[in-house]
Motif scaffolding. Structure first.
Motif, PDB file in Angstrom:
ATOM      1  N   GLU A 124     -22.715   6.875  -1.879  1.00  0.00           N
ATOM      2  CA  GLU A 124     -21.572   6.348  -1.128  1.00  0.00           C
ATOM      3  C   GLU A 124     -21.787   4.899  -0.717  1.00  0.00           C
ATOM      4  N   GLU A 125     -23.039   4.528  -0.461  1.00  0.00           N
ATOM      5  CA  GLU A 125     -23.387   3.146  -0.110  1.00  0.00           C
ATOM      6  C   GLU A 125     -24.594   2.732  -0.952  1.00  0.00           C
ATOM      7  N   PRO A 126     -24.395   2.558  -2.241  1.00  0.00           N
ATOM      8  CA  PRO A 126     -25.529   2.294  -3.133  1.00  0.00           C
ATOM      9  C   PRO A 126     -26.156   0.927  -2.904  1.00  0.00           C
ATOM     10  N   PRO A 127     -27.486   0.849  -3.044  1.00  0.00           N
ATOM     11  CA  PRO A 127     -28.156  -0.458  -2.974  1.00  0.00           C
ATOM     12  C   PRO A 127     -27.650  -1.351  -4.108  1.00  0.00           C
ATOM     13  N   SER A 128     -27.685  -2.620  -3.922  1.00  0.00           N
ATOM     14  CA  SER A 128     -27.203  -3.539  -4.962  1.00  0.00           C
ATOM     15  C   SER A 128     -28.079  -3.447  -6.212  1.00  0.00           C
ATOM     16  N   ALA A 129     -27.444  -3.648  -7.359  1.00  0.00           N
ATOM     17  CA  ALA A 129     -28.123  -3.665  -8.663  1.00  0.00           C
ATOM     18  C   ALA A 129     -28.961  -2.407  -8.897  1.00  0.00           C
ATOM     19  N   THR A 130     -28.458  -1.272  -8.459  1.00  0.00           N
ATOM     20  CA  THR A 130     -29.141   0.000  -8.671  1.00  0.00           C
ATOM     21  C   THR A 130     -28.203   0.943  -9.417  1.00  0.00           C
ATOM     22  N   HIS A 131     -28.719   1.563 -10.460  1.00  0.00           N
ATOM     23  CA  HIS A 131     -27.913   2.457 -11.285  1.00  0.00           C
ATOM     24  C   HIS A 131     -28.534   3.849 -11.301  1.00  0.00           C
ATOM     25  N   PHE A 132     -27.702   4.840 -11.069  1.00  0.00           N
ATOM     26  CA  PHE A 132     -28.123   6.240 -11.115  1.00  0.00           C
ATOM     27  C   PHE A 132     -27.555   6.864 -12.379  1.00  0.00           C
ATOM     28  N   LEU A 133     -28.430   7.420 -13.213  1.00  0.00           N
ATOM     29  CA  LEU A 133     -28.029   8.039 -14.467  1.00  0.00           C
ATOM     30  C   LEU A 133     -28.305   9.537 -14.364  1.00  0.00           C
ATOM     31  N   LEU A 134     -27.240  10.316 -14.225  1.00  0.00           N
ATOM     32  CA  LEU A 134     -27.349  11.757 -14.052  1.00  0.00           C
ATOM     33  C   LEU A 134     -27.074  12.446 -15.388  1.00  0.00           C
ATOM     34  N   ILE A 135     -27.974  13.319 -15.815  1.00  0.00           N
ATOM     35  CA  ILE A 135     -27.855  14.001 -17.103  1.00  0.00           C
ATOM     36  C   ILE A 135     -27.602  15.486 -16.848  1.00  0.00           C
ATOM     37  N   SER A 136     -26.644  16.044 -17.571  1.00  0.00           N
ATOM     38  CA  SER A 136     -26.362  17.466 -17.372  1.00  0.00           C
ATOM     39  C   SER A 136     -25.722  18.107 -18.591  1.00  0.00           C
ATOM     40  N   GLU A 137     -26.190  19.322 -18.891  1.00  0.00           N
ATOM     41  CA  GLU A 137     -25.511  20.168 -19.867  1.00  0.00           C
ATOM     42  C   GLU A 137     -24.465  21.045 -19.187  1.00  0.00           C
ATOM     43  N   ARG A 138     -24.557  21.133 -17.861  1.00  0.00           N
ATOM     44  CA  ARG A 138     -23.639  22.011 -17.104  1.00  0.00           C
ATOM     45  C   ARG A 138     -23.026  21.223 -15.945  1.00  0.00           C
ATOM     46  N   PRO A 139     -22.223  20.222 -16.248  1.00  0.00           N
ATOM     47  CA  PRO A 139     -21.705  19.344 -15.189  1.00  0.00           C
ATOM     48  C   PRO A 139     -20.826  20.052 -14.165  1.00  0.00           C
ATOM     49  N   ARG A 140     -20.226  21.183 -14.551  1.00  0.00           N
ATOM     50  CA  ARG A 140     -19.374  21.898 -13.606  1.00  0.00           C
ATOM     51  C   ARG A 140     -20.174  22.506 -12.454  1.00  0.00           C
TER      52      ARG A 140
END
Length: 320
Positions: free
Chosen positions: A138-154
């Motif tokens: 909700e308040e991400p640090p600058s220049a930071t990327h979160f890459l979430l991987i999922s086979e079951r996104p639901r």
């Protein structure tokens, strides 16, 4: 495969260019959900993207593979790359792991670069760790990327999904997947790709680790039981106890494919046979998760299959 992934797989070029363009225009989302079935290359794509984002001397749309950052990434020691994964022996990603990661991303970046956090698999975030991660998204640090991987996104909470940009990875076009598989897995053929549901990396892994041969042997056992050339108990004894869960998972997949073929009018038994077998196999998996006896579970499903196959044969004969 090279140690450092610098470019995506052939069927991922569209997703890749989309992110490269967004990054070039400073529009790259701070959180991306990479979702798709197993074996289509989501994790290789993620590695290439991490390397691209952290490279200090990019060649157009890929990492150079030779700079200080690329060398550290290849060695697994880049300070700006972080991961959220289940701890050894644990079934989920703990809230303590999320809190530790948050404390790291809040400090200044090394080399003045971006920071990247890989969350894999994201659907193993529990309620507490999800809430902790949400506060950061909700308040991400600058220049930071979160890459979430999922086979079951639901399985991810709607709130978490809403904080990410969805990037889908469908099963690749068959001709492209087969060409890649044949080139990268010696001896693999079209039947391996079919068994793996069209997922080329899964087909390659199964071809190399013996899974493909086991699955073919299990299919042969079912065929022998159905044709009464082998008893259910003899067939069950050919399945290792240690492979009980894998066998039942395969059975769910096999019956699902049989059901689809039956609906299309191209199967040996009516759709109801495969549908019931799938239901029984799923229940068997649940029983195994409650520590049911593996050998008895295999024997039971083999005897059930004999009944279903006989019922299906009668139905097919009556329909002629």
């Amino acid at each position: 495969m090279s140690e450092l992934m610098t470019q995506p797989l052939p069927w991922q070029l569209g997703q890749w260019q989309r992110l490269v363009d967004a990054n070039r225009d400073s529009r790259l989302a701070h959180a991306i959900l990479l979702a798709g079935p197993p074996g289509v290359g989501k994790r290789l794509f993620t590695e290439a993207l991490i390397n691209y984002l952290l490279c200090e001397a990019r060649h157009e749309s890929r990492a150079c593979g030779a700079c200080r950052s690329c060398s550290q990434l290849a060695a697994g020691s880049h300070p700006n790359r972080m991961e959220l994964v289940p701890e050894e022996g644990k079934r989920d990603i703990s809230v303590d792991s999320v809190r530790e990661m948050v404390s790291r991303v809040m400090v200044s970046s090394h080399y003045g670069q971006a920071k990247v956090v890989r969350v894999d698999p994201a659907d193993l975030l529990n309620s507490a760790s999800t809430n902790a991660l949400l506060k950061t998204l909700e308040e991400p640090p600058s220049a930071t990327h979160f890459l979430l991987i999922s086979e079951r996104p639901r399985l991810l909470t709607p709130t978490l999904r809403s904080r990410t940009q969805l990037l889908r990875f469908p099963t690749p076009p068959r001709e492209m997947a087969l060409g890649w598989l044949v080139q990268n897995a010696s001896g693999a053929d079209e039947s391996a790709l079919t068994e793996a549901g069209g997922a080329p990396l899964r087909a390659m892994r199964w071809h190399e680790d013996g899974t493909l041969e086991r699955r073919r042997n299990w299919a042969a056992l079912l065929e022998k039981v159905a044709s009464r050339r082998q008893s259910p108990l003899a067939a069950a004894s050919a399945v290792e106890r240690s492979e009980a869960v894998a066998f039942f998972e395969w059975l769910v997949d096999w019956s699902g494919r049989g059901l689809r073929s039956a609906v299309a009018g191209d199967a040996g038994f009516p759709a109801s046979v495969y549908e019931q077998l799938s239901t029984d196999a799923i229940e068997g998996l649940r029983a195994l998760s409650r520590n049911a006896n593996a050998q008895l579970s295999i024997e039971s499903i083999m005897m059930r299959w004999l009944q279903l196959a006989a019922r299906g044969a009668r139905a097919m004969a009556a329909a002629r």
